[in-house]
Design a protein around this motif. Structure first.
Motif, short mmCIF file in Angstrom:
data_model
loop_
_atom_site.label_atom_id
_atom_site.label_comp_id
_atom_site.label_asym_id
_atom_site.label_seq_id
_atom_site.Cartn_x
_atom_site.Cartn_y
_atom_site.Cartn_z
N UNK A 59 0.84 -1.20 0.00
CA UNK A 59 0.00 0.00 0.00
C UNK A 59 0.87 1.25 0.00
N UNK A 60 0.26 2.40 0.19
CA UNK A 60 0.99 3.67 0.11
C UNK A 60 2.01 3.83 1.23
N UNK A 61 1.89 3.02 2.29
CA UNK A 61 2.85 3.06 3.40
C UNK A 61 3.92 1.99 3.24
N UNK A 62 3.95 1.34 2.09
CA UNK A 62 4.91 0.27 1.81
C UNK A 62 4.75 -0.91 2.76
N UNK A 63 3.50 -1.14 3.20
CA UNK A 63 3.16 -2.32 3.99
C UNK A 63 2.32 -3.25 3.12
N UNK A 64 2.34 -4.54 3.41
CA UNK A 64 1.55 -5.47 2.59
C UNK A 64 0.07 -5.10 2.56
N UNK A 65 -0.49 -5.11 1.38
CA UNK A 65 -1.92 -4.83 1.20
C UNK A 65 -2.72 -6.10 1.47
N UNK A 66 -3.88 -5.93 2.11
CA UNK A 66 -4.74 -7.07 2.41
C UNK A 66 -6.14 -6.79 1.88
N UNK A 67 -6.79 -7.81 1.26
CA UNK A 67 -6.23 -9.14 0.96
C UNK A 67 -5.49 -9.12 -0.37
N UNK A 68 -4.61 -10.09 -0.55
CA UNK A 68 -3.92 -10.29 -1.82
C UNK A 68 -3.62 -11.77 -1.99
N UNK A 69 -3.45 -12.22 -3.23
CA UNK A 69 -3.14 -13.64 -3.44
C UNK A 69 -1.88 -14.05 -2.70
N UNK A 70 -1.86 -15.28 -2.22
CA UNK A 70 -0.69 -15.75 -1.48
C UNK A 70 0.55 -15.80 -2.37
N UNK A 71 0.35 -16.13 -3.63
CA UNK A 71 1.45 -16.11 -4.61
C UNK A 71 0.94 -15.38 -5.85
N UNK A 72 1.58 -14.31 -6.22
CA UNK A 72 1.16 -13.53 -7.38
C UNK A 72 1.51 -14.26 -8.67
N UNK A 73 0.69 -14.06 -9.68
CA UNK A 73 0.92 -14.68 -10.98
C UNK A 73 0.39 -13.77 -12.07
N UNK A 74 0.64 -14.17 -13.30
CA UNK A 74 0.16 -13.37 -14.44
C UNK A 74 -1.36 -13.36 -14.52
N UNK A 75 -2.03 -14.34 -13.91
CA UNK A 75 -3.48 -14.42 -14.00
C UNK A 75 -4.21 -13.81 -12.82
N UNK A 76 -3.54 -13.59 -11.68
CA UNK A 76 -4.25 -13.04 -10.52
C UNK A 76 -3.82 -11.64 -10.10
N UNK A 77 -2.77 -11.11 -10.70
CA UNK A 77 -2.33 -9.76 -10.31
C UNK A 77 -3.45 -8.74 -10.53
N UNK A 78 -4.21 -8.92 -11.59
CA UNK A 78 -5.27 -7.95 -11.90
C UNK A 78 -6.51 -8.13 -11.03
N UNK A 79 -6.46 -9.03 -10.07
CA UNK A 79 -7.58 -9.17 -9.13
C UNK A 79 -7.56 -8.09 -8.06
N UNK A 80 -6.47 -7.33 -7.97
CA UNK A 80 -6.38 -6.24 -7.00
C UNK A 80 -7.28 -5.09 -7.42
N UNK A 81 -7.77 -4.27 -6.46
CA UNK A 81 -8.72 -3.20 -6.79
C UNK A 81 -8.17 -2.18 -7.79
N UNK A 82 -9.02 -1.77 -8.71
CA UNK A 82 -8.72 -0.69 -9.66
C UNK A 82 -7.41 -0.93 -10.41
#
Length: 513
Positions: free
Chosen positions: A87-110
């Motif tokens: 996030x903007x404070x350089x802390x992990x954003x929640x929720x997010x996929x446990x392992x990022x991939x080319x197919x789930x990165x775009x699941x994050x808001x906006x």
């Protein structure tokens, strides 16, 4: 990729930097075919069936990496599992996929527009927990930050994203070839040490095509205006009819030839230099992912195109946040020099800047009898008046022949400053102009000792009286004032500078707004 923001450039004023119609747009995705296997475990898919596929492959560049490269290219599927969404404070954003991939990165808001990515390290300092520096402690960072070395024998093969961008005129398509490196090694600056390290490095070559044939190449080292810029197709080194580029050691800026390339300096304090050599060969056509930049349009050209939204294995390209954590702002020299040891990570390849024209308009010297400059250009219909008297203006930026810097800084383009002046030409807009959007105008030549460096356009409801000004933005009467576009004259021997030019601009002013 060591680059500076426009505000940073202001802080260091010392900085200097040495008509046929297009085929109907088709976006067939019914026949996807696998054409390669990514070393990170995923499959690369070709968005088959589109005209952009053949065009992108026709001019896919040959890249030579540096002989002493240690931070190698990689692909999205290889590096994304190493990233954490912050996030903007350089802390992990929640929720997010446990392992990022080319197919789930775009699941994050906006599409991640208010987020960014970082690579976790074992650093005790929480400020740098997701922005490790492998040059300081190789063992505390994820080893994927070093990329994917080429095989001991044979050529390297890494994924390359090729965006085909239809421009404002039918038949004009710019193809951007984006290469990715997980880490950018900064430059050593005397008295300061290394500055400009950052997570992720996106570098590109752009080939401009008209009716399917290449006319120029832009070598876009370090984004913005730091690189070599626009080179005529006939002057480009080629292999098998495709452009050749050389990637700088550590910082990966792309240049047209091997050697040393000074791209920034501050008087006698320091210089920033890219070193290129003929190291591992990289044929980008082998693992190319050609994609359209714009969605299909019922009318072409159109003043208001919208960017494509990708799905499946390509959906990660919708990500709007930076591909790296924030840099430092508290180094002891930050008040006098904008880049600390760590700087911000860059944005991804699907950028708004892909709508822009080449870094320079290729032109000829004027052959008019009275040595006037001739300008042929088009202004988008939504900017032109309806039933109202309006004047159109051309402003020609003239620069001294005394070696003043050609470049102003990242993303800024040429701007007027000391040692420059602006020559204006005005004419009343006719009904024919409003219908076609096309204009043929002239200005006086630059005065003796000056050469044409750039030009821009303007609209006004009353004809301004000034013929020469010291500032390119000095037009109080103007209802529309464009940015400036660099002009690069050529003759039969190559690049030249002259007091008057003949410009045939094929990029419509204001079409992408």
């Amino acid at each position: 990729m060591l680059a500076f923001s426009s505000s940073s450039i202001l802080c260091i004023a010392l900085l200097s930097i040495s008509s046929t119609h297009a085929r109907p747009y088709t976006n067939s995705r019914s026949s996807q075919t696998t054409f390669g296997t990514d070393e990170g475990g995923g499959e690369l898919e070709e968005e088959g069936g589109g005209w952009f596929d053949a065009l992108a492959r026709k001019f896919a560049p040959i890249i030579y990496l540096s002989e002493d490269e240690t931070f190698w290219p990689s692909s999205a599927s290889f590096i994304l599992p190493a990233f954490t969404v912050l996030n903007s404070s350089s802390s992990p954003f929640h929720p997010q996929p446990s392992i990022l991939s080319t197919t789930n990165l775009d699941s994050l808001p906006f599409h991640g527009s208010s987020l960014h990515l970082g690579i976790a390290s074992s650093a005790e300092d929480l400020v740098d927990r997701y922005n490790g520096q492998p040059t300081l402690d190789r063992d505390e960072v994820d080893v994927r930050i070093f990329g994917q070395p080429p095989p001991s024998k044979g050529e390297g093969e890494w994924e390359v994203i090729a965006f085909a961008v239809e421009k404002s005129k039918g038949g004009v398509i710019d193809v951007y070839y984006w290469t990715y490196y997980p880490y950018n090694l900064g430059k050593h600056v005397r008295t300061l040490g290394v500055v400009g390290n950052h997570i992720s490095d996106w570098e590109a070559v752009m080939v401009r095509t008209v009716d399917g044939e290449a006319i120029s190449v832009d070598y876009l080292a370090h984004t913005g205006d730091f690189g070599e810029g626009t080179v005529r197709w006939e002057d480009v080194t080629k292999e098998d009819g495709r452009p050749v580029a050389f990637s700088a050691s550590g910082s990966h800026g792309l240049w047209s030839r091997p050697g040393s390339h000074v791209y920034a300096s501050a008087l006698n304090l320091f210089t920033l230099v890219d070193e290129t050599s003929r190291g591992p060969r990289w044929d980008t056509s082998r693992r190319l992912l050609p994609l359209p930049y714009f969605k299909p349009s019922s009318s072409y050209p159109s003043d208001h195109r919208t960017r494509e939204i990708f799905s499946g294995d390509s959906s990660w390209l919708n990500w709007r946040g930076p591909f790296g954590d924030f840099g430092q702002t508290d180094c002891w020299w930050s008040g006098i020099y904008p880049a600390c040891q760590l700087v911000d990570g860059p944005y991804g390849p699907a950028r708004e800047s892909l709508k822009e024209p080449p870094r320079c308009i290729l032109s000829k010297l004027s052959s008019s009898d009275d040595s006037k400059s001739l300008y042929s250009f088009e202004i988008s219909s939504h900017l032109l008046p309806v039933n109202r008297t309006t004047f159109v203006g051309v402003r020609q930026l003239c620069r001294r022949f005394d070696g003043l810097p050609e470049f102003e800084g990242e993303g800024q383009g040429p701007r007027s400053r000391r040692g420059e002046e602006v020559v204006w030409g005005w004419d009343e807009i006719s009904s024919e102009n409003v219908t076609s959007g096309r204009f043929e105008m002239e200005t006086s030549q630059c005065r003796r000792g000056f050469h044409v460096a750039a030009y821009g356009t303007a609209l006004s409801h009353s004809q301004p009286s000034a013929k020469i000004t010291k500032n390119a933005e000095d037009c109080k009467e103007c209802s529309y004032l464009s940015e400036l576009r660099r002009v690069c004259p050529y003759d039969e021997k190559g690049a030249v500078k002259g007091r008057s030019v003949d410009v045939r601009d094929i990029d419509v002013w204001g079409w992408q707004k």
